[in-house]
Design a protein around this motif. Structure first.
Motif, short mmCIF file in Angstrom:
data_model
loop_
_atom_site.label_atom_id
_atom_site.label_comp_id
_atom_site.label_asym_id
_atom_site.label_seq_id
_atom_site.Cartn_x
_atom_site.Cartn_y
_atom_site.Cartn_z
N GLU A 36 13.46 87.04 21.66
CA GLU A 36 14.30 86.21 20.78
C GLU A 36 14.98 87.03 19.68
O GLU A 36 15.85 86.52 18.99
CB GLU A 36 13.47 85.10 20.15
CG GLU A 36 13.00 84.05 21.15
CD GLU A 36 14.15 83.25 21.74
OE1 GLU A 36 15.03 82.84 20.97
OE2 GLU A 36 14.16 83.05 22.96
N ARG B 259 27.86 83.33 26.79
CA ARG B 259 27.23 82.35 25.88
C ARG B 259 27.10 82.94 24.47
O ARG B 259 27.28 82.26 23.47
CB ARG B 259 25.84 81.97 26.40
CG ARG B 259 25.85 80.91 27.46
CD ARG B 259 24.47 80.72 28.01
NE ARG B 259 23.97 81.98 28.58
CZ ARG B 259 22.74 82.12 29.07
NH1 ARG B 259 21.88 81.12 29.03
NH2 ARG B 259 22.34 83.28 29.58
N ARG C 210 18.80 87.34 18.88
CA ARG C 210 19.59 86.48 17.98
C ARG C 210 20.01 87.22 16.71
O ARG C 210 20.92 86.77 16.02
CB ARG C 210 18.77 85.25 17.60
CG ARG C 210 18.52 84.31 18.75
CD ARG C 210 17.70 83.13 18.31
NE ARG C 210 17.19 82.39 19.47
CZ ARG C 210 17.92 81.49 20.11
NH1 ARG C 210 19.14 81.24 19.73
NH2 ARG C 210 17.41 80.86 21.15
N GLU D 172 21.12 78.73 23.61
CA GLU D 172 20.37 79.54 24.57
C GLU D 172 20.85 80.99 24.52
O GLU D 172 22.04 81.26 24.34
CB GLU D 172 20.62 79.00 25.97
CG GLU D 172 19.35 78.55 26.67
CD GLU D 172 19.68 78.04 28.05
OE1 GLU D 172 19.47 78.79 29.01
OE2 GLU D 172 20.16 76.90 28.15
#
Lengths: 220, 219
Positions: free
Chosen positions: A34, A184, A37, A25
């Motif tokens: 996204e 994270r 990433r 996540e």
């Protein structure tokens, strides 16, 4: 085995960063979505490139001090690997820029500086190819390598910070260590950096050993 | 002999040599004048941004031509002779200073012709002159070492451009920004950063040249 543990670690980290980077996540941000990433793949390339170029300069200095042929071979192989990482960094950066800034190449200072830094190292490779005599090639190559290194540092780390840049971390934009990067993401980002750096060093070592064997055969 | 006297006599030697074979000096001066005139014929009139960029492009190519020959037109025998007489530090320092003087002369002439044919949009003339002086200094420091490297590698003029251009780009970016500030007549405090950056790069380049030239010279 005792000396090679870090190679297994490099492979494990790189695989982990690819799988984790695509599946884990990530925080949801406007515009970035996204593409955030890309941090796991783009930034480690530059870290690896800088480390590898530092190694190259280190061995060039060592060559000038000792005149040992193998030091020069190491310097050239580290530079070769650095160029590959630099090109990968440029490509991943352009891909990201296409989706966030809207253009592959938007005349951003960071992009321009990175491209010029690549030109410097390509010039280094051309310079080496232009000289036939081995010792002369080693000496002049080492001199240019050391001479160009501070200029590259200025290009990549000083100039983009002095002008308006869209790149994260420059021109007043938040970098990856402020709110962009939550815990994270750190779980993937740090192993990714470590993995790619170790992979780069490993590739350079293998290439050096190949070149050393070629050299030994030639001189027999 | 100490470093100072060595440098002084080497610079004197350069000046005398240049004066005796005036064709090289005149060639470069004519090169600048002709380039300015070609630019005038192709552009006729230019807006201020182009004016500034064009000036630095002319200076860049003039500098490549002028500085490239500083090591190339010296034979191997003569270089060996210097090697026995002077320290490598004296040689590189004298070359840098001599090239700086040459670049100053070139820029003065280029700026003069350039202002004669094109309309002059400079707002802050002293600051622009300062940027031209810093430019001459930067070109001479960076290209002297590059020319020394290129002369050891088969005296190749293409190599000089390939090796020199990437190195000069950060300097050129700084110079164009500084001179643009001067043209717009911005407050001088704005330009402090650029001047610091350029002088910083110059110091780095000179120090690395001094460190590396002895290795290049030794053969």
């Amino acid at each position: 085995m005792k000396n090679n543990w870090w190679k297994f670690l490099a492979v494990a980290f790189v695989f982990y960063s690819i799988i984790g980077g695509l599946l884990f996540e990530v925080p949801v941000r406007a515009i970035l979505n996204e593409t955030i990433r890309n941090l796991y793949f783009h930034v480690p390339m530059w870290f690896a490139m800088i480390i590898v170029f530092c190694m190259s300069v280190f061995y060039s200095v060592k060559y000038l001090r000792t005149g040992h042929e193998y030091d020069d071979l190491k310097a050239i192989e580290y530079a070769n690997v650095g160029v590959i990482f630099g090109c990968l960094g440029l490509i991943t950066g352009m891909l990201w820029a296409q989706f966030t800034w809207g253009e592959w190449w938007s005349n951003d200072p960071k992009q321009n500086s990175a491209a010029i830094a690549m030109l410097i190292y390509l010039a280094y490779l051309v310079l080496r190819n232009s000289i036939d005599e081995e010792q002369k090639r080693a000496r002049i190559g080492a001199i240019y390598n050391i001479f160009a290194f501070p200029v590259m540092i200025v290009l990549l780390f000083v100039l983009p910070r002095m002008t308006d840049s869209l790149h994260p971390g420059n021109g007043g934009n938040p970098g990856f260590n402020s709110y962009d990067l939550d815990s994270r993401m750190r779980m993937v980002f740090y192993p990714a950096c470590a993995g790619w750096i170790m992979l780069g060093l490993w590739i350079a070592q293998i290439r050096f050993r190949m070149r050393k064997l070629e050299n030994d055969i030639l001189h027999q | 002999m100490n470093l100072y006297t060595e440098v002084r006599s080497l610079i004197k030697k350069e000046l005398v040599l240049e004066w005796r074979s005036k064709y090289a000096l005149n060639g470069v001066l004519l090169y600048v004048a002709a380039t300015v005139f070609i630019c005038y014929q192709s552009f006729k009139r230019v807006d201020p941004i182009t004016w500034n960029a064009l000036f630095w492009v002319i200076m860049l190519f003039a500098a490549i031509n002028a500085v490239a020959k500083s090591f190339m037109n010296e034979s191997r025998g003569r270089q060996l002779y210097y090697y026995t007489l002077a320290s490598p530090h004296a040689i590189i320092i004298s070359k840098i200073i001599y090239n700086f003087l040459l670049m100053m002369l070139l820029s003065a002439i280029a700026l003069f012709f350039y202002n004669v044919v094109f309309q002059n949009p400079i707002g802050d003339v002293p600051l622009y002159l300062l940027s031209v002086i810093i430019g001459s200094l930067s070109f001479s420091t960076a290209f002297t070492m590059i020319s020394a490297i290129a002369s050891k590698a088969n005296n190749n003029a293409t190599l000089m451009a390939i090796l020199g251009f990437p190195i000069i780009v950060p300097i050129l970016i700084g110079l164009i920004k500084l001179s643009k500030n001067a043209m717009d007549g911005l407050d001088r405090s704005v330009s402090g950063d650029e001047i610091m950056l350029l002088m910083g790069i110059n110091v780095i380049v000179v120090v690395t040249s001094l460190l590396l030239f002895p290795y290049l010279w030794r053969e």
